[in-house]
Design an enzyme around this catalytic site. Sequence first.
Site, mmCIF file in Angstrom:
data_model
loop_
_atom_site.group_PDB
_atom_site.id
_atom_site.type_symbol
_atom_site.label_atom_id
_atom_site.label_comp_id
_atom_site.label_asym_id
_atom_site.label_seq_id
_atom_site.Cartn_x
_atom_site.Cartn_y
_atom_site.Cartn_z
ATOM 1 N N ASN A 157 76.715 91.189 78.520
ATOM 2 C CA ASN A 157 77.134 90.485 77.297
ATOM 3 C C ASN A 157 78.170 89.392 77.550
ATOM 4 O O ASN A 157 78.324 88.469 76.756
ATOM 5 C CB ASN A 157 77.587 91.468 76.229
ATOM 6 C CG ASN A 157 78.784 92.289 76.667
ATOM 7 O OD1 ASN A 157 79.072 92.412 77.839
ATOM 8 N ND2 ASN A 157 79.496 92.834 75.690
ATOM 9 N N GLU A 255 85.358 100.408 82.019
ATOM 10 C CA GLU A 255 85.444 99.707 80.738
ATOM 11 C C GLU A 255 84.156 100.022 79.996
ATOM 12 O O GLU A 255 83.113 99.445 80.286
ATOM 13 C CB GLU A 255 85.594 98.205 80.993
ATOM 14 C CG GLU A 255 86.865 97.817 81.707
ATOM 15 C CD GLU A 255 88.094 97.915 80.819
ATOM 16 O OE1 GLU A 255 89.202 97.728 81.332
ATOM 17 O OE2 GLU A 255 87.934 98.157 79.609
ATOM 18 N N CYS A 289 81.876 94.761 73.098
ATOM 19 C CA CYS A 289 82.364 96.155 73.088
ATOM 20 C C CYS A 289 83.488 96.334 72.087
ATOM 21 O O CYS A 289 83.841 97.465 71.762
ATOM 22 C CB CYS A 289 82.863 96.526 74.473
ATOM 23 S SG CYS A 289 84.135 95.405 75.059
ATOM 24 N N GLU A 463 92.299 95.942 82.396
ATOM 25 C CA GLU A 463 91.948 94.694 83.081
ATOM 26 C C GLU A 463 92.789 93.563 82.530
ATOM 27 O O GLU A 463 93.104 93.542 81.325
ATOM 28 C CB GLU A 463 90.452 94.392 82.915
ATOM 29 C CG GLU A 463 89.591 95.448 83.610
ATOM 30 C CD GLU A 463 88.134 95.067 83.698
ATOM 31 O OE1 GLU A 463 87.544 94.625 82.690
ATOM 32 O OE2 GLU A 463 87.561 95.200 84.812
#
Length: 483
Positions: A157, A255, A289, A463
């Site tokens: 994505n 993640e 997400c 991150e």
Amino acid sequence: MKLNDPELFRQQSYIDGQWCDADDGSVLAVTNPFDESAVGTCPSLGAVEVRRAVAAAERSGEAWRRKTGKARGEILRRWYELVKENINDLALILTTEQGKPFAEAHGEILYAASYIEWFLEEAKRSYGDVIPQTQSDKRLFVIRQPIGVCAAITSWNFPSALITRKVAPALAAGCTIVVRPPNETPHSALALAELAERAGVPAGVFNVLTGDPVIIGKELTASPVVRKLTFTGSTAVGRLLMEQSAPTVKKLSLELGGNAPFIVFDDAELDAAVEGLIQSKFRNSGQTCVCANRVFVHEAIFDDYVNKLTAKVSRLKVGSGLEKEVNQGPLINSRAVDKVDRLVQDAVAHGAKVIVGGKRHAHGGNFYEPTLLTGVTESMQLANEEIFGPVLAIAKFSSEDEVLRLANECEAGLSAYFYTESASRIWRVTEALEYGIVGANAGVVSSEVAPFGGIKQSGIGREGSKYGLDEFMELKYMCQGGF
Ligand SMILES: NC(=O)c1ccc[n+]([C@@H]2O[C@H](COP(=O)([O-])OP(=O)(O)OC[C@H]3O[C@@H](n4cnc5c(N)ncnc54)[C@H](O)[C@@H]3O)[C@@H](O)[C@H]2O)c1
Ligand SMILES: O=C[C@H](O)CS(=O)(=O)O
């Protein structure tokens, strides 16, 4: 695809500084989600090629690690500059293989570049500690050292940002890395590798493998040489990779999936709350997400808010990512459309009301109508699954306690959002929400300077930010005696 620099469109994997095919010549096809037309092909590598890449990463590690953080940062700065110089080509490759509108793809390349910029600066800041000794004949120290060979597996994505969000900190820390990008969007990752090579990243430091995820994933997780796995994708695959990494006790960054609540309290500034929800939900046609997944609107402002929302959703323009006025592209593939439609039809079958959209788009193919549903309850599938599509699912609530219970009743813990004008409520709700990322009066919050990541079953680690480098480093404690 008409590129200013056709060399950026790579159709081979990148191992040890060489562009290569699969040993057996097998390839995988990459298609444009807009019309399923052919974009290109990439090698479908096998286990032998994966081991070759891991060996190259190990071989090149010593020299890369011995460079100073500043020296590594200077090479990363060149990479950053090349990404910015080639932004239009990179955005065109991204839109062509992923489908998002060009303006969004352009924004993603800037976002991807921002992670390189952030970590080239962090490269010279991996500080250690001098610990006040407890015995007069000893001196105590802590140093940070790169963990070694890393593996990265990413989702389609954000084909560019998810690559640099991992590769930039790994290289800044002094690690080497083997990346397996998604088969849906490999060309974006390969273009970044091409630019990294031009920037002077040495052979073997950054490798990109294309091919079957199961074969490549099994090799990378089983290899004792790979000390770190960083994964972005679904929670289900994250669990599997954790299992596969257990025998070699790898350090993990995961993640994973989200299921974001978006809460509009009765004292919210309504127009801002509408804009924030539109931005959160319809970015990448709902395929992020951190998209709002469950929307809770206080009963006192429900009708007014839904009316404002209806007007905005009705004006969204669906079509090709290369058409200027289009802000909603196709979903990534037909399976994604099938899933979104299953969730919508299930909700309607259980009493949800369609205010806008509610079915596959007249364009056909991978398009779905921007959809607004009300009357959503927590028993419906879309309240318990990541929609990952352009569907707003609205429920009504009457009290803060009730909505916090509903919002937290979820295995995911990635992002959550709420709108209120009350300062005390901002802190009360922020502290009560069980999520790694919270937007207060903000619908899009991601930034390279802030820690991105989830709690509960949305993942492990962060991150970006001043915390991101530690994902790729180990702490070493040294006790020096003899004083
Ligand atoms: N938390 C985040 O930062 C973040 C960002 C983007 C996407 N996601 C999540 O990713 C999901 C959507 O992406 P997706 O459909 O690509 O997810 P996915 O988990 O199906 O795939 C992710 C990557 O893993 C690979 N993969 C699949 N099965 C594998 C296996 N058995 N072994 C090794 N690799 C395997 C895929 O090919 C892909 O490259 C959503 O749940 C979304 O929330 C999370
Ligand atoms: O979904 C993937 C990305 O992590 C979302 S964001 O662009 O970082 O917000």
